[in-house]
Design a protein around this motif. Structure first.
Motif, PDB file in Angstrom:
ATOM      1  N   GLU A 135       0.812  -1.222   0.000  1.00 46.25           N
ATOM      2  CA  GLU A 135       0.000   0.000   0.000  1.00 46.25           C
ATOM      3  C   GLU A 135       0.844   1.270   0.000  1.00 46.25           C
ATOM      4  O   GLU A 135       0.307   2.384  -0.140  1.00 46.25           O
ATOM      5  N   ARG A 136       2.153   1.144   0.122  1.00 42.51           N
ATOM      6  CA  ARG A 136       3.031   2.316   0.126  1.00 42.51           C
ATOM      7  C   ARG A 136       2.926   3.075  -1.193  1.00 42.51           C
ATOM      8  O   ARG A 136       2.566   2.501  -2.227  1.00 42.51           O
ATOM      9  N   PRO A 137       3.295   4.348  -1.176  1.00 38.59           N
ATOM     10  CA  PRO A 137       3.397   5.064  -2.460  1.00 38.59           C
ATOM     11  C   PRO A 137       4.397   4.370  -3.373  1.00 38.59           C
ATOM     12  O   PRO A 137       5.240   3.586  -2.916  1.00 38.59           O
ATOM     13  N   TRP A 138       4.337   4.684  -4.633  1.00 42.51           N
ATOM     14  CA  TRP A 138       5.307   4.134  -5.578  1.00 42.51           C
ATOM     15  C   TRP A 138       6.724   4.465  -5.118  1.00 42.51           C
ATOM     16  O   TRP A 138       6.995   5.569  -4.649  1.00 42.51           O
ATOM     17  N   GLU A 139       7.628   3.507  -5.267  1.00 38.15           N
ATOM     18  CA  GLU A 139       9.006   3.732  -4.827  1.00 38.15           C
ATOM     19  C   GLU A 139       9.656   4.896  -5.578  1.00 38.15           C
ATOM     20  O   GLU A 139      10.551   5.555  -5.042  1.00 38.15           O
ATOM     21  N   LEU A 140       9.216   5.161  -6.789  1.00 45.75           N
ATOM     22  CA  LEU A 140       9.743   6.326  -7.508  1.00 45.75           C
ATOM     23  C   LEU A 140       9.538   7.605  -6.706  1.00 45.75           C
ATOM     24  O   LEU A 140      10.411   8.475  -6.673  1.00 45.75           O
ATOM     25  N   THR A 141       8.385   7.709  -6.042  1.00 46.03           N
ATOM     26  CA  THR A 141       8.100   8.927  -5.276  1.00 46.03           C
ATOM     27  C   THR A 141       8.900   8.984  -3.983  1.00 46.03           C
ATOM     28  O   THR A 141       8.913  10.021  -3.311  1.00 46.03           O
ATOM     29  N   ARG A 142       9.558   7.897  -3.627  1.00 46.31           N
ATOM     30  CA  ARG A 142      10.413   7.839  -2.443  1.00 46.31           C
ATOM     31  C   ARG A 142      11.892   7.899  -2.823  1.00 46.31           C
ATOM     32  O   ARG A 142      12.768   7.577  -2.026  1.00 46.31           O
ATOM     33  N   THR A 143      12.156   8.329  -4.051  1.00 44.67           N
ATOM     34  CA  THR A 143      13.510   8.396  -4.592  1.00 44.67           C
ATOM     35  C   THR A 143      14.025   9.830  -4.527  1.00 44.67           C
ATOM     36  O   THR A 143      13.263  10.782  -4.666  1.00 44.67           O
ATOM     37  N   SER A 144      15.318   9.983  -4.330  1.00 45.53           N
ATOM     38  CA  SER A 144      15.941  11.292  -4.159  1.00 45.53           C
ATOM     39  C   SER A 144      16.554  11.801  -5.461  1.00 45.53           C
ATOM     40  O   SER A 144      17.083  11.020  -6.262  1.00 45.53           O
ATOM     41  N   ILE A 145      16.504  13.112  -5.639  1.00 42.61           N
ATOM     42  CA  ILE A 145      17.175  13.792  -6.746  1.00 42.61           C
ATOM     43  C   ILE A 145      18.503  14.351  -6.225  1.00 42.61           C
ATOM     44  O   ILE A 145      18.571  14.890  -5.118  1.00 42.61           O
ATOM     45  N   LYS A 146      19.549  14.266  -7.021  1.00 44.81           N
ATOM     46  CA  LYS A 146      20.879  14.688  -6.586  1.00 44.81           C
ATOM     47  C   LYS A 146      21.197  16.114  -7.053  1.00 44.81           C
ATOM     48  O   LYS A 146      21.241  16.367  -8.255  1.00 44.81           O
ATOM     49  N   PRO A 147      21.463  17.033  -6.118  1.00 44.80           N
ATOM     50  CA  PRO A 147      21.849  18.384  -6.512  1.00 44.80           C
ATOM     51  C   PRO A 147      23.328  18.529  -6.876  1.00 44.80           C
ATOM     52  O   PRO A 147      23.695  19.487  -7.555  1.00 44.80           O
ATOM     53  N   TRP A 148      24.185  17.618  -6.386  1.00 45.52           N
ATOM     54  CA  TRP A 148      25.633  17.763  -6.564  1.00 45.52           C
ATOM     55  C   TRP A 148      26.205  16.574  -7.328  1.00 45.52           C
ATOM     56  O   TRP A 148      25.752  15.438  -7.162  1.00 45.52           O
ATOM     57  N   PRO A 149      27.232  16.791  -8.169  1.00 46.87           N
ATOM     58  CA  PRO A 149      27.723  15.767  -9.096  1.00 46.87           C
ATOM     59  C   PRO A 149      28.732  14.808  -8.491  1.00 46.87           C
ATOM     60  O   PRO A 149      29.878  14.703  -8.950  1.00 46.87           O
ATOM     61  N   CYS A 150      28.312  14.083  -7.458  1.00 42.59           N
ATOM     62  CA  CYS A 150      29.218  13.163  -6.774  1.00 42.59           C
ATOM     63  C   CYS A 150      28.381  12.108  -6.064  1.00 42.59           C
ATOM     64  O   CYS A 150      27.150  12.183  -6.053  1.00 42.59           O
ATOM     65  N   CYS A 151      29.065  11.139  -5.472  1.00 39.15           N
ATOM     66  CA  CYS A 151      28.366  10.029  -4.823  1.00 39.15           C
ATOM     67  C   CYS A 151      27.345  10.532  -3.806  1.00 39.15           C
ATOM     68  O   CYS A 151      27.638  11.425  -3.002  1.00 39.15           O
ATOM     69  N   ARG A 152      26.169   9.944  -3.821  1.00 34.96           N
ATOM     70  CA  ARG A 152      25.105  10.397  -2.916  1.00 34.96           C
ATOM     71  C   ARG A 152      25.496  10.234  -1.445  1.00 34.96           C
ATOM     72  O   ARG A 152      25.006  10.983  -0.590  1.00 34.96           O
TER      73      ARG A 152
END
Length: 440
Positions: A237-254
């Motif tokens: 029943e959780r939201p789609w995992e895509l909506t629980r995914t992070s966007i990266k602001p900086w060009p390096c390892c998360r």
């Protein structure tokens, strides 16, 4: 009943609405910007040489975009699974949707399904898996296969075969980090291609193992010392995992991002004072991958907590040029003052939360401390659609994409939830399956 079959049923029964499609479109924009923004890099040149733009080979097209999407280290990340689903799922879905001239809704729904499969398998892989295996590469083929299975209308049995044969292609070791080799881009390229191949073959009746995950000689036994099989189907029943995914602001390892976020917040407060010592308290996975005092090349610098924090504290910004030779030389003394260690509370919260504790001592005796539970770009601290479009414009410009073409691409991607055709993205001219030469 196998875990794979249960996963497919869970995904296909999961409701989706317009908001889910809008979110998926933003992740498509982010991934395409990361891919096209890397066009001028040396790994991109090599990928192009072996996966030429004019290829009519759909799996090889997914290979090209899968590799391209991960070069800049700015693509998305799902924390709980420690995977970068976008750079694997979206290239696979895009190659097939463009080939078959599909509309945006079917494409975005397939992206949602692919993220779900990749992330759920990743969450089930357990923490120890990530110490040796690059989870995006090992779990990604499940996501790319699931996305393509939905796009081409595979039956349940065929989809099980597809995921079974995607899983048997799982691979990708962290050894490349020791020398800063380019292998990571091959990982995502192959993960995208493997899923496409597996689903296209399943459509022709090529069978695959039902119990690829939990079988006696399957994925968990072979690659995962501490698997969590129940995570594959937990919380339907959780939201789609895509909506629980992070966007990266900086060009390096998360793994470096929480510490960058914290360091940037202290930059102005420190006000240029001479720094005596910096202490980072991180989770164990960050230490396993990003404890690098003396990075010797741009890529290893992107995986160095010491370098990333030194750049943030010294320059007040972390950009692509923060990792080049001159920056590594200039920041060497600042980097030497950074110590990293395990913070028990931060580690206990991982991977649901990727946090950090940061302490800075200056030569004049002052001490500054801050902490992060969630970094910028996490679902709890998200980038807005406007911020994401701004990131896309900047990254596309780095790749030599002109302003008019960038605006056209952004508009075309954001029209996908209204069922605009995928070919309107102009990435696959003449039905050939390669990116438009106008982006070069």
């Amino acid at each position: 009943m196998s875990l794979t079959r249960d996963l497919i049923r869970l995904i296909r029964a999961k409701p989706r609405d317009r908001l889910d499609l809008d979110q998926a479109a933003l992740f498509v924009l982010d991934t395409l910007a990361c891919a096209l923004g890397a066009l001028n890099t040396e790994p991109a040149r090599i990928l192009k040489a072996i996966a030429p733009l004019e290829t009519a080979d759909t799996p090889r097209s997914a290979f090209y975009f899968g590799g391209l999407s991960h070069i800049l280290e700015m693509d998305d990340l799902h924390r709980d699974s420690v995977t970068h689903p976008g750079c694997v799922v979206i290239p696979a879905a895009l190659a097939v949707a463009a080939r078959d001239d599909l509309g945006g809704v079917a494409f975005l729904e397939a992206v949602l399904a692919g993220y779900e499969a990749c992330c759920r398998v990743g969450m089930a892989a357990g923490k120890a898996h990530y110490r040796v295996w690059h989870a995006t590469s090992t779990c990604g083929p499940f996501g790319s296969a699931m996305a393509v299975a939905d796009l081409i209308g595979l039956s349940e049995d065929q989809a099980v075969w597809a995921l079974g044969n995607a899983g048997t292609q799982s691979s990708g070791l962290w050894q490349f980090l020791e020398s800063g080799a380019m292998s990571k881009h091959l990982h995502t390229a192959r993960a995208a291609e493997s899923g496409v191949l597996a689903s296209l073959m399943a459509a022709q009746g090529f069978t695959g193992p039902d119990e690829i995950l939990e079988g006696k000689k399957g994925f968990f036994v072979g690659l995962c010392p501490d698997p969590l099989p129940e995570a594959v189907t937990a919380g339907p029943e959780r939201p789609w995992e895509l909506t629980r995914t992070s966007i990266k602001p900086w060009p390096c390892c998360r793994h470096t991002h929480p510490s960058i976020d914290a360091a940037l917040s202290l930059h102005d407060e420190i006000g240029g004072a001479e720094i005596a010592k910096v202490t980072i308290g991180a989770h164990q996975a960050a230490l396993d991958v990003c404890d690098r005092h003396q990075p010797q090349d741009p890529y290893s610098a992107k995986f160095s907590l010491q370098h990333c924090v030194a750049a943030a504290l010294t320059d007040g910004a972390v950009v692509q040029s923060s990792f080049d030779t001159s920056a590594r030389t200039r920041l060497a003394s600042a980097r030497a003052k950074v110590e990293v260690g395990l913070a028990a509370g931060i580690d206990a919260a991982y991977p649901a939360s990727w946090g950090t504790e940061l302490s800075v001592e200056t030569n004049d005796g002052r001490r500054f401390t801050t902490a992060r539970r969630d970094a910028k770009g996490d679902p709890e601290n998200p980038v807005t659609a406007l911020e994401l479009s701004a990131k896309a414009r900047a990254v596309l410009a780095d790749g030599g994409i002109g302003e008019n073409r960038a605006e056209a691409l952004i508009a075309a991607v954001l029209a996908l939830p209204d069922d605009a055709p995928v070919r309107a993205l102009d990435l696959f001219p003449n039905d050939k399956g390669g990116p438009d030469a106008r982006y070069q």
